[in-house]
Design an enzyme around this catalytic site. Structure first.
Site, mmCIF file in Angstrom:
data_model
loop_
_atom_site.group_PDB
_atom_site.id
_atom_site.type_symbol
_atom_site.label_atom_id
_atom_site.label_comp_id
_atom_site.label_asym_id
_atom_site.label_seq_id
_atom_site.Cartn_x
_atom_site.Cartn_y
_atom_site.Cartn_z
ATOM 1 N N LYS A 205 -2.222 -1.482 -3.883
ATOM 2 C CA LYS A 205 -3.083 -0.304 -3.795
ATOM 3 C C LYS A 205 -2.266 0.965 -3.863
ATOM 4 O O LYS A 205 -1.264 1.035 -3.157
ATOM 5 C CB LYS A 205 -3.831 -0.384 -2.460
ATOM 6 C CG LYS A 205 -4.717 0.776 -2.156
ATOM 7 C CD LYS A 205 -5.225 0.632 -0.751
ATOM 8 C CE LYS A 205 -5.994 1.886 -0.407
ATOM 9 N NZ LYS A 205 -6.468 1.856 0.942
ATOM 10 N N LYS B 244 0.855 -1.183 0.000
ATOM 11 C CA LYS B 244 0.000 0.000 0.000
ATOM 12 C C LYS B 244 0.891 1.232 0.000
ATOM 13 O O LYS B 244 1.705 1.418 0.901
ATOM 14 C CB LYS B 244 -0.897 -0.017 1.236
ATOM 15 C CG LYS B 244 -1.740 1.235 1.382
ATOM 16 C CD LYS B 244 -2.736 1.086 2.510
ATOM 17 C CE LYS B 244 -3.515 2.362 2.719
ATOM 18 N NZ LYS B 244 -4.521 2.218 3.771
#
Ligand code: PBG
Length: 341
Positions: free
Chosen positions: A266, A213
């Protein structure tokens, strides 16, 4: 064999031919629909920067999930807006927390719907960070009047956060969450969560870890939707530097060693190379999150008639699929599933 023997346009002539040779396909069951649940009844509060996205009270969340599910979407992922925020994120792990309540209602009304629980503390902390915050020794010695705003004044404490994440995960599993999805980016959290789940008897509850992330500007609209902006500083000391793909592979490797069942990259579109590299390297289900800013950009351009919304929506999802993600978290889930039907 070159032209004129070879003519690639032969197979592009009609839609049935194009469909016959299509390499990548989207299916509604691979889409995960993110939803923001809030207290109250019959509440549908629009998120300004994300047209079509709402803060939903539990009853409305059930309606929305039912629509997505009937369109073929297999899963939702829940984010909570608690009544109160504090410095230990009580709202995240309270038995009657907002996500816990929403989960019970969803599992009662739609038993076949997969309910994923995003495990993070930022929505529940008064300071908006994803972990426990402590003032550093330097700042304690500094002038009292100086506000705690620079990166050396405070730190996000890794190990003390793990216990709260584990507690939140067990609480969500008890409420009926099917998949635990930690998004905080603390080191060692997958192991801590796996251990806590197993000790509480949830040996069959899988973990989808937000393994890579990145500290991204594309999360802007989400922070309005989830009311989770950090009150000081930013998330760069725990989320990844956007420049690093090799480090992303290490993050994934470590999460798998700690027991993650599925991994996530992400954001999605600006990180398609990371998705492709992870697909090459790891043989586990791979998810990608098309985040709020990606959604907002497409919606805004479509609103101005600069792009064809449905066409760009499907193209963006197909690209994420083609890069190698088999599961896509997207605010377009319901609409995309309807178009696919
Ligand atoms: C919680 C969390 C965030 C997102 C998912 N989980 C926000 C953040 O890290 O600041 C972003 C999702 C999106 O932008 O759609 N930590």
């Amino acid at each position: 064999m070159a032209f004129p023997l070879t003519r690639l346009r032969r197979l592009r002539r009609t839609e049935p031919l194009r469909s016959l040779v299509r390499e990548t396909r989207l299916t509604p069951e691979s889409l995960v629909y993110p939803m923001f649940v809030c207290p109250g009844k019959a509440t549908r509060k629009a998120v300004r920067s994300m047209p079509g996205v709402f803060n939903l009270s539990v009853d409305e969340a059930v309606k929305e999930a039912r629509e997505a599910h009937s369109a073929g979407v297999s899963s939702v992922i829940l984010f909570g807006l608690p009544e109160n925020k504090d410095e230990v994120a009580s709202g995240a792990w309270a038995e009657d927390g907002i996500v816990q309540r929403a989960t019970r209602a969803l599992k009662r009304e739609l038993p076949d719907l997969i309910v994923m629980g995003d495990v993070c503390l930022c929505e529940y902390m008064s300071h908006g960070h994803c972990g426990v915050v402590r003032a550093t020794p330097q700042s304690l010695g500094a002038a009292v009047a100086a506000p705690r705003t620079t990166t050396t004044d405070f730190e996000i404490v890794n190990d003390a956060t793990l216990e709260l994440l584990a507690r939140t995960s067990v609480s969500l599993a008890r409420a009926g969450v099917d998949v635990i999805a930690p998004s905080d980016m603390m080191d060692g959290r997958v192991a801590a969560i796996r251990k806590a789940l197993d000790e509480a008897g949830f040996i069959n509850t899988p973990i989808l870890s937000y393994a890579a992330k990145f500290a991204s500007g594309f999360y802007g609209p989400f922070r309005e939707a989830a009311d989770s902006s950090p009150q000081f500083g930013d998330r760069r000391s725990y989320q990844m530097d956007p420049a690093n793909i090799r480090e992303a592979m290490r993050e994934i490797e470590l999460d798998l060693e700690e027991g993650a069942d599925m991994i996530m990259i992400k954001p999605a579109m600006p990180y398609l190379d990371v998705i492709a590299a992870a697909r090459e390297r790891f043989d586990v289900p791979l998810a990608a999150y098309q985040v709020s800013g990606e959604y907002a950009m497409i919606e805004a351009a479509a609103h101005n008639n600069w792009i064809d919304r449905d066409r760009v929506m499907m193209e963006s999802l197909l690209s994420i699929r083609r890069a190698g993600a088999s599961i896509i978290l997207t605010y377009f889930a319901k609409d995309a599933a309807r178009l696919l039907a």
